[in-house]
Design a protein around this motif. Structure first.
Motif, PDB file in Angstrom:
ATOM      1  N   UNK A  78     -10.768   1.721  48.212  1.00  0.00           N
ATOM      2  CA  UNK A  78     -10.054   2.958  48.921  1.00  0.00           C
ATOM      3  C   UNK A  78     -10.653   4.031  48.227  1.00  0.00           C
ATOM      4  N   UNK A  79     -11.040   5.060  48.899  1.00  0.00           N
ATOM      5  CA  UNK A  79     -11.262   6.384  48.430  1.00  0.00           C
ATOM      6  C   UNK A  79     -10.939   7.592  49.336  1.00  0.00           C
ATOM      7  N   UNK A  80     -11.018   8.802  48.479  1.00  0.00           N
ATOM      8  CA  UNK A  80     -10.516   9.920  49.083  1.00  0.00           C
ATOM      9  C   UNK A  80      -9.833  11.047  48.339  1.00  0.00           C
ATOM     10  N   UNK A  81      -8.880  11.774  49.061  1.00  0.00           N
ATOM     11  CA  UNK A  81      -8.295  12.961  48.551  1.00  0.00           C
ATOM     12  C   UNK A  81      -6.870  12.810  49.194  1.00  0.00           C
ATOM     13  N   UNK A 119     -11.470   3.323  44.112  1.00  0.00           N
ATOM     14  CA  UNK A 119     -12.824   3.493  43.686  1.00  0.00           C
ATOM     15  C   UNK A 119     -12.904   5.124  43.167  1.00  0.00           C
ATOM     16  N   UNK A 120     -12.385   6.057  44.181  1.00  0.00           N
ATOM     17  CA  UNK A 120     -12.419   7.520  43.596  1.00  0.00           C
ATOM     18  C   UNK A 120     -11.080   8.161  44.307  1.00  0.00           C
ATOM     19  N   UNK A 121     -10.270   8.583  43.862  1.00  0.00           N
ATOM     20  CA  UNK A 121      -9.005   9.127  44.422  1.00  0.00           C
ATOM     21  C   UNK A 121      -8.543  10.545  43.672  1.00  0.00           C
ATOM     22  N   UNK A 141       2.653  21.048  38.406  1.00  0.00           N
ATOM     23  CA  UNK A 141       1.382  21.438  39.321  1.00  0.00           C
ATOM     24  C   UNK A 141       0.289  20.904  38.552  1.00  0.00           C
ATOM     25  N   UNK A 142      -0.709  20.373  39.166  1.00  0.00           N
ATOM     26  CA  UNK A 142      -2.167  20.031  38.572  1.00  0.00           C
ATOM     27  C   UNK A 142      -2.794  19.004  39.524  1.00  0.00           C
ATOM     28  N   UNK A 143      -3.779  18.318  38.655  1.00  0.00           N
ATOM     29  CA  UNK A 143      -4.692  17.596  39.300  1.00  0.00           C
ATOM     30  C   UNK A 143      -4.884  16.265  38.868  1.00  0.00           C
ATOM     31  N   UNK A 144      -5.098  15.012  39.274  1.00  0.00           N
ATOM     32  CA  UNK A 144      -5.256  13.811  38.810  1.00  0.00           C
ATOM     33  C   UNK A 144      -6.346  12.845  39.385  1.00  0.00           C
ATOM     34  N   UNK A 145      -7.275  12.443  38.734  1.00  0.00           N
ATOM     35  CA  UNK A 145      -8.226  11.412  39.277  1.00  0.00           C
ATOM     36  C   UNK A 145      -7.684   9.953  38.871  1.00  0.00           C
ATOM     37  N   UNK A 146      -7.693   9.227  40.023  1.00  0.00           N
ATOM     38  CA  UNK A 146      -6.973   7.872  40.082  1.00  0.00           C
ATOM     39  C   UNK A 146      -7.981   6.964  40.439  1.00  0.00           C
ATOM     40  N   UNK A 147      -7.985   5.808  39.767  1.00  0.00           N
ATOM     41  CA  UNK A 147      -8.802   4.472  40.121  1.00  0.00           C
ATOM     42  C   UNK A 147      -8.411   3.249  39.771  1.00  0.00           C
ATOM     43  N   UNK A 148      -8.894   2.284  40.261  1.00  0.00           N
ATOM     44  CA  UNK A 148      -8.355   0.967  39.757  1.00  0.00           C
ATOM     45  C   UNK A 148      -7.497   0.168  40.758  1.00  0.00           C
ATOM     46  N   UNK A 149      -6.841  -0.893  40.550  1.00  0.00           N
ATOM     47  CA  UNK A 149      -6.034  -1.478  41.650  1.00  0.00           C
ATOM     48  C   UNK A 149      -4.879  -0.502  41.966  1.00  0.00           C
ATOM     49  N   UNK A 155      -4.966   6.750  35.819  1.00  0.00           N
ATOM     50  CA  UNK A 155      -5.023   7.825  36.121  1.00  0.00           C
ATOM     51  C   UNK A 155      -5.230   8.804  34.858  1.00  0.00           C
ATOM     52  N   UNK A 156      -6.069   9.869  35.145  1.00  0.00           N
ATOM     53  CA  UNK A 156      -6.764  10.908  34.246  1.00  0.00           C
ATOM     54  C   UNK A 156      -6.621  12.290  34.723  1.00  0.00           C
ATOM     55  N   UNK A 157      -5.950  13.291  34.041  1.00  0.00           N
ATOM     56  CA  UNK A 157      -5.539  14.372  34.489  1.00  0.00           C
ATOM     57  C   UNK A 157      -4.778  15.342  33.546  1.00  0.00           C
TER      58      UNK A 157
END
Length: 206
Positions: A78-81, A119-121, A141-149, A155-157
């Motif tokens: 799964x990937x996307x925004x 993979x990338x979210x 407010x803010x932004x996070x990059x998510x990966x893994x199961x 999550x990182x952000x």
């Protein structure tokens, strides 16, 4: 749906619309193919302000996304925004859920779909996202990059606490502090604590 050989093709996007707001929707399109190794998928989905959860005791979430699901159905990628224009996350008001038992003689074979791997979210919190508890009501407010199961993603952000209130209850003394600003740094899975810095103020009146 259109059938061709071992393929199931979604020729026209499947569309789900919010009954309260017809302009809010989910679209799904793509293809599923039955190969020697099992079912393979290549699906895309878009949404706009679709209400995913509407339970004031747990959360209310509206989501806009553009995602792609591909690979083996037993464990797709799964990937996307994803954007959350409006959401409220409630802490501390949990309730027990009774497990649903299968009827006697029912087929208990699990569905052939596994937990997707992100993979990338990229997740963006909009201007109407809040965290609520018995003592807190904070806008985030803010932004996070998510990966893994998907069940336990990494999550990182950075999430910012722009404004809100926090109530301190010391028994005899009860004070409601104003949240002036704050920052939450996330780097890990749900079982790893995030770091948080919150600046608050309280006006003492003569």
């Amino acid at each position: 749906l259109r059938l061709r050989g071992d393929s199931v093709i979604i020729a026209e996007p499947i569309r789900m619309v919010d009954s309260d707001n017809p302009g809010d929707f989910i679209n799904v399109s793509g293809v599923m193919v039955h190969a020697t190794e099992g079912w393979m998928v290549d699906l895309r989905s878009q949404s706009r302000d679709f209400k995913l959860i509407d339970d004031p005791r747990v959360a209310t979430i509206d989501a806009t996304w553009n995602v792609h699901l591909s690979g083996a159905l037993r464990q797709p990628f799964l990937e996307g925004d994803v954007t959350l224009p409006s959401a409220t996350f409630v802490m501390g008001q949990t309730r027990k859920i009774r497990a649903v038992r299968a009827a006697p003689g029912a087929d208990e074979t699990p569905l052939p779909i596994g937990m997707p791997i992100i993979t990338t979210m990229h997740v963006t919190l909009g201007n109407d996202v809040r965290f609520k508890s018995r003592d807190a009501n904070v806008q985030l407010t803010g932004e996070l990059d998510v990966s893994g199961e998907l069940s336990a993603p990494y999550a990182r952000g950075v999430v910012l606490a722009n404004r809100g209130t926090y109530r301190v209850d010391l028994g005899v003394i009860k004070r409601t502090f104003r949240v002036d600003s704050g920052i939450v740094r996330v780097a890990g899975t749900p079982d790893m604590p995030a770091s948080i810095d919150i600046w608050t103020s309280y006006v003492v009146r003569n």
